[in-house]
Scaffold this active site. Structure first.
Site, PDB file in Angstrom:
ATOM      1  CB  CYS A  22      -0.940  -0.007   1.199  1.00 29.40           C
ATOM      2  SG  CYS A  22      -2.062  -1.417   1.170  1.00 29.40           S
ATOM      3  CG  HIS A  80      -3.144   3.402   1.926  1.00 32.45           C
ATOM      4  ND1 HIS A  80      -3.764   2.958   0.781  1.00 32.45           N
ATOM      5  CD2 HIS A  80      -3.178   2.357   2.806  1.00 32.45           C
ATOM      6  CE1 HIS A  80      -4.148   1.702   0.954  1.00 32.45           C
ATOM      7  NE2 HIS A  80      -3.797   1.317   2.178  1.00 32.45           N
ATOM      8  CG  ASN A  98      -6.572  -0.847   1.638  1.00 34.70           C
ATOM      9  OD1 ASN A  98      -5.934  -0.577   0.624  1.00 34.70           O
ATOM     10  ND2 ASN A  98      -5.993  -1.167   2.784  1.00 34.70           N
TER      11      ASN A  98
HETATM   12  N1  COA Z   1     -18.130  -7.845  11.254  1.00 30.80           N
HETATM   13  C1  COA Z   1     -18.558  -8.030  12.516  1.00 30.80           C
HETATM   14  N2  COA Z   1     -17.710  -8.281  13.532  1.00 30.80           N
HETATM   15  C2  COA Z   1     -16.399  -8.345  13.258  1.00 30.80           C
HETATM   16  C3  COA Z   1     -15.892  -8.158  11.945  1.00 30.80           C
HETATM   17  C4  COA Z   1     -16.813  -7.904  10.927  1.00 30.80           C
HETATM   18  N3  COA Z   1     -16.444  -7.703   9.643  1.00 30.80           N
HETATM   19  N4  COA Z   1     -14.542  -8.274  11.983  1.00 30.80           N
HETATM   20  C5  COA Z   1     -14.203  -8.512  13.243  1.00 30.80           C
HETATM   21  N5  COA Z   1     -15.331  -8.564  14.021  1.00 30.80           N
HETATM   22  C6  COA Z   1     -15.448  -8.811  15.448  1.00 30.80           C
HETATM   23  C7  COA Z   1     -14.264  -9.552  16.018  1.00 30.80           C
HETATM   24  O1  COA Z   1     -14.406 -10.942  15.836  1.00 30.80           O
HETATM   25  C8  COA Z   1     -14.319  -9.137  17.450  1.00 30.80           C
HETATM   26  O2  COA Z   1     -15.302  -9.900  18.110  1.00 30.80           O
HETATM   27  P1  COA Z   1     -15.040 -10.431  19.598  1.00 30.80           P
HETATM   28  O3  COA Z   1     -14.896  -9.194  20.429  1.00 30.80           O
HETATM   29  O4  COA Z   1     -16.277 -11.218  19.865  1.00 30.80           O
HETATM   30  O5  COA Z   1     -13.797 -11.235  19.525  1.00 30.80           O
HETATM   31  C9  COA Z   1     -14.823  -7.686  17.388  1.00 30.80           C
HETATM   32  O6  COA Z   1     -15.479  -7.554  16.122  1.00 30.80           O
HETATM   33  C10 COA Z   1     -13.723  -6.682  17.500  1.00 30.80           C
HETATM   34  O7  COA Z   1     -12.686  -7.071  16.607  1.00 30.80           O
HETATM   35  P2  COA Z   1     -11.409  -6.226  16.404  1.00 30.80           P
HETATM   36  O8  COA Z   1     -10.469  -6.949  15.508  1.00 30.80           O
HETATM   37  O9  COA Z   1     -10.923  -5.792  17.760  1.00 30.80           O
HETATM   38  O10 COA Z   1     -12.013  -4.953  15.640  1.00 30.80           O
HETATM   39  P3  COA Z   1     -11.320  -3.603  15.361  1.00 30.80           P
HETATM   40  O11 COA Z   1     -12.055  -2.512  16.016  1.00 30.80           O
HETATM   41  O12 COA Z   1      -9.834  -3.680  15.572  1.00 30.80           O
HETATM   42  O13 COA Z   1     -11.573  -3.458  13.792  1.00 30.80           O
HETATM   43  C11 COA Z   1     -10.406  -3.641  11.726  1.00 30.80           C
HETATM   44  C12 COA Z   1     -11.019  -4.388  12.891  1.00 30.80           C
HETATM   45  C13 COA Z   1      -9.837  -4.644  10.744  1.00 30.80           C
HETATM   46  C14 COA Z   1     -11.499  -2.808  11.048  1.00 30.80           C
HETATM   47  C15 COA Z   1      -9.304  -2.699  12.285  1.00 30.80           C
HETATM   48  O14 COA Z   1      -8.459  -3.428  13.133  1.00 30.80           O
HETATM   49  C16 COA Z   1      -8.505  -2.050  11.216  1.00 30.80           C
HETATM   50  O15 COA Z   1      -9.014  -1.293  10.418  1.00 30.80           O
HETATM   51  N6  COA Z   1      -7.164  -2.281  11.212  1.00 30.80           N
HETATM   52  C17 COA Z   1      -6.305  -1.718  10.196  1.00 30.80           C
HETATM   53  C18 COA Z   1      -6.473  -2.512   8.950  1.00 30.80           C
HETATM   54  C19 COA Z   1      -5.864  -1.864   7.752  1.00 30.80           C
HETATM   55  O16 COA Z   1      -6.086  -0.712   7.501  1.00 30.80           O
HETATM   56  N7  COA Z   1      -5.127  -2.662   6.995  1.00 30.80           N
HETATM   57  C20 COA Z   1      -4.555  -2.296   5.768  1.00 30.80           C
HETATM   58  C21 COA Z   1      -3.416  -1.396   5.965  1.00 30.80           C
HETATM   59  S1  COA Z   1      -2.716  -1.062   4.432  1.00 30.80           S
END
Ligand code: COA
Length: 331
Positions: free
Chosen positions: A116, A257, A287
């Site tokens: 990215c 990004h 993304n």
């Molecule tokens: N729908 C519903 N629930 C979801 C889910 C989805 N698509 N994805 C994860 N969950 C759940 C998890 O299982 C977790 O449940 P639990 O508490 O029962 O275990 C809960 O939601 C929280 O998960 P978590 O991973 O802590 O969520 P988060 O707030 O960190 O959000 C992302 C997840 C992926 C959106 C976030 O971490 C993120 O954006 N990270 C950066 C990713 C990124 O930008 N990557 C590319 C960089 S180039």
């Protein structure tokens, strides 16, 4: 920073996205999720994905044509084509396919892989050739089709990614419109976002065993990547601003990004850049990896938001881990 007196300007941009749309509601039939969860945690409402008959090279070609048209430059005028991608149609590289399809007969072409961060790394790479006087006109494309590598049963990742391409044309100019940059890598955190190769032994003869394999699906530790982005991106933008010798108040647009709206908000808050100056189109595309910056730039230029002479602070970040920022004047 630039001792040669030679510089560059971005004089054209273009983009292309596939027709097929996957909305958040569509995803609810694949994984246990909801439109509400996805839009509040990421800001994404839909993403585009290539169909069976489309390819990365086709998207990149379309974006390139639009950028050349805006720049009023023909393919034969190009000296160099850089394709920033992690998802080439051919593992040996797809830039040459685009060189051929454009008819850019005088240009040398190669792929650059920095996930990215690919567009920012590509911009800085192009600048080195231009500042040394080696090449005058460069086509830089950021294009990715991560839909090919997404695990559509993993709700932590399949909600995030989409396909697209964006391109810019750079021309040698003085004074230099690339005002400052800073690049970074941290391979020791590479396991937080991977698309790894996996092999099986293949026995060719009793004495010779080789490995044959393919790529796995995208793996991501979302929490760690999120932390990395909100910590490192403001810092690297500040470093690039320092190199450019300009203050944050002089920035007209923050062009990050397009990974997640919460990351965009956290970075702009930390830099004290008002949300009215933040370019964001990720709600429609998700993304798109190396494509996201030129795709958002192209939309902002064509809508008349970004005007000639505007100062843009851009930053890419992602797998590698890699991150980088560049400060440039548009046009
Ligand atoms: N729908 C519903 N629930 C979801 C889910 C989805 N698509 N994805 C994860 N969950 C759940 C998890 O299982 C977790 O449940 P639990 O508490 O029962 O275990 C809960 O939601 C929280 O998960 P978590 O991973 O802590 O969520 P988060 O707030 O960190 O959000 C992302 C997840 C992926 C959106 C976030 O971490 C993120 O954006 N990270 C950066 C990713 C990124 O930008 N990557 C590319 C960089 S180039």
């Amino acid at each position: 920073m630039n001792q040669t007196g030679l510089g560059l300007a971005i004089i054209g941009c273009g983009s292309a996205t596939p027709q097929e749309v996957i909305t958040n509601d569509h995803l609810t039939s694949l994984v246990d999720t909801s439109d509400e969860w996805i839009s509040t945690r990421t800001g994404i409402r839909s993403r585009r994905v290539i169909s069976e008959t489309e390819s990365l090279s086709q998207l990149a070609h379309q974006a390139a044509i639009a950028a050349l048209d805006m720049a009023k430059i023909t393919p034969a005028d190009l000296d160099l084509i850089i394709l920033a991608t992690s998802t080439p149609d051919d593992l040996f590289g797809s830039a040459n396919q685009i060189q051929a399809s454009l008819g850019a007969t005088h240009a040398v072409a190669f792929d650059l892989t920095a996930a990215c961060s690919g567009f920012v790394f590509g911009l800085v790479t192009a600048a080195q050739f231009m500042r040394t006087g080696v090449y005058r006109r460069v086509l830089l494309i950021g294009a990715d089709v991560l839909s090919r590598w997404v695990d559509w049963s993993d709700r932590g990742t399949c909600i995030l990614f989409g396909d697209g391409a964006g391109a810019v044309v750079l021309e040698q100019r003085s004074p230099d419109q690339l005002l400052g940059f800073e690049l970074r890598s941290n391979g020791s955190q590479r396991q937080d976002l991977t698309l790894g190769y996996q092999s099986q032994p293949q026995i060719l003869s009793p004495e010779i065993t080789v490995q044959q394999g393919g790529y796995t699906k995208i793996f991501m530790n979302g929490k760690e990547v999120y932390k990395f982005a909100v910590q490192q991106v403001p810092e690297i933008i500040e470093k690039a601003l320092f190199r450019a010798n300009i203050t944050v108040d002089q920035v007209d647009w923050l062009l990050l990004h397009q990974a997640n709206q919460r990351i965009l908000d956290a970075v702009s808050d930390r830099l004290k850049i008002p949300s009215s100056k933040v370019l964001s189109n990720l709600r429609h595309y998700g993304n798109t990896s190396a494509a996201s910056i030129p795709l958002a730039l192209d939309e902002a230029v064509r809508s008349g938001k970004v005007k000639p002479g505007d100062v843009i602070a851009t930053a890419g970040f992602g797998a590698g881990l890699t991150w980088g920022a560049a400060i440039f004047k548009w046009g």
